[in-house]
Design a protein around this motif. Structure first.
Motif, PDB file in Angstrom:
ATOM      1  N   LEU A 112      -7.441   4.712  -2.220  1.00  0.00           N
ATOM      2  CA  LEU A 112      -6.868   3.284  -2.533  1.00  0.00           C
ATOM      3  C   LEU A 112      -7.820   2.212  -1.896  1.00  0.00           C
ATOM      4  N   PHE A 143      -2.454   6.247  -6.522  1.00  0.00           N
ATOM      5  CA  PHE A 143      -3.876   6.629  -6.014  1.00  0.00           C
ATOM      6  C   PHE A 143      -3.616   7.870  -5.230  1.00  0.00           C
ATOM      7  N   TYR A 186       0.795  -1.187   0.103  1.00  0.00           N
ATOM      8  CA  TYR A 186      -0.088   0.058   0.001  1.00  0.00           C
ATOM      9  C   TYR A 186       0.831   1.291  -0.159  1.00  0.00           C
TER      10      TYR A 186
END
Length: 345
Positions: free
Chosen positions: A205, A199, A190
């Motif tokens: 996200l 993102f 992430y």
């Protein structure tokens, strides 16, 4: 009136024959063969089953044809050495040494290859004939690694229409349907996606990949733990989601003690199990919270004394514990204590 026997009166229609089409008359069977003709519905069904068993070779041949057709319409058998991991790859190397991976590799070996295809996209400007990796993996890292270890070609779908964000989203969704990623693996993935601008925010996200935002935030916090804390565990994959709050609180309350404990654990030749590492890292916080005070006396501020693996001892005194006007007196007293307890005294 004669009683009708079981199975009599049941009619069967052979597939491919029209309902109104009459079955052509057959010559009368020989006397010896007549006794083998089924006389009931059950007998006819047994005959059909027997004939189907005799066609097993034909079924196998048709299955091979289906496999060939699949390869023609999208799937291909690729040399796994021509496939490189995506730069957003979210599997830690320890994932390829786990019992779950060994079991998957055994299954692929028994089947002669991966049944479920992986997905790749071509690397622009790189030709397969050059011997260099010419495909980037979208998902299926464990299957690709297993085929490479076994010396097998990997069944893959080639998709040349994926942009970076599409690749990332498909990778995330596919992985959640298979072996779950650890908290640390998710957090690192992430964070990399956010750092590279795939993102605009963590909220976006979470929406796009379909995960709960609070879980995504916890994973990001795991990935943000200091290197010393992560290194105290045998594998980063051992860090649990449920430990994040306690580790964060320990770092906020007494970071030096936590880091000292982490370095001491990391220096050991044999690492404790993950739960014991977690307890050791959060113990300074618990010592402060559980400090006992004698009845009838005012509660005194808690100070800590820690020695690291190199033998350096640190005394930490919370803010507000000392009167600034008496600091010089305290230093003089502390120096006297150190001299009194010095080796050889």
């Amino acid at each position: 009136m004669a009683t009708q026997k079981k199975g009599q009166g049941i009619s069967f229609r052979i597939p491919g024959q029209d309902a109104g089409e009459a079955e052509p008359a057959a010559p009368a069977p020989a006397r010896d063969a007549a006794r083998y003709q089924p006389k009931t519905g059950i007998g006819l069904l047994s005959r059909v089953i027997s004939d189907a068993q005799g066609d097993s070779e034909e079924v196998a041949r048709l299955q091979d044809e289906v496999t060939k057709l699949k390869l023609q319409v999208g799937e291909q058998l690729l040399d796994p050495r021509l496939i490189k991991p995506s730069r957003w790859a979210d599997r830690h190397p320890d994932s390829f040494a786990s019992p779950a991976f060994m079991e998957l590799r055994d299954e692929i070996a028994a089947a002669g290859g991966n049944v479920q295809p992986v997905k790749v996209r071509p690397i622009p400007g790189v030709s397969p004939s050059g011997g260099e990796p010419c495909y980037e993996l979208v998902f299926g890292s464990r299957r690709t690694r297993a085929c490479r270890d076994l010396g097998l070609r990997v069944r893959a779908v080639i998709d040349d229409g994926l942009n970076d964000q599409d690749l990332y989203v498909q990778m995330q969704r596919e992985n959640r349907g298979r072996a779950n990623l650890s908290a640390w693996e998710q957090g690192v993935s992430y964070r990399r996606a956010l750092d590279e601008g795939l993102f605009p925010s963590a909220r976006r996200l979470a929406e796009v990949i379909g995960v709960d935002q609070s879980n995504l935030s916890k994973a990001l916090r795991v990935a943000s733990l200091p290197e010393e804390v992560v290194g105290a565990f045998s594998s980063p994959c051992d860090i649990q989601f449920r430990w994040v709050a306690a580790l964060d609180k320990a770092m906020a309350g007494d970071p030096d003690s936590v880091l000292d404990a982490a370095r001491a654990l990391r220096s050991r030749s044999s690492r404790p199990v993950a739960m014991d590492v977690f307890k050791a890292l959060t113990r300074p916080l618990k010592d402060v919270a559980n400090a006992k005070v004698k009845p009838g006396r005012a509660k005194l501020p808690v100070f800590t004394v820690r020695s690291d693996v190199s033998g350096v001892t640190t005394v930490k005194i919370p803010q507000g514990s000392l009167d600034p006007s008496k600091l010089a007196q305290f230093e003089k007293g502390l120096a006297a204590l150190i001299e009194e307890f010095a080796p050889g005294r």
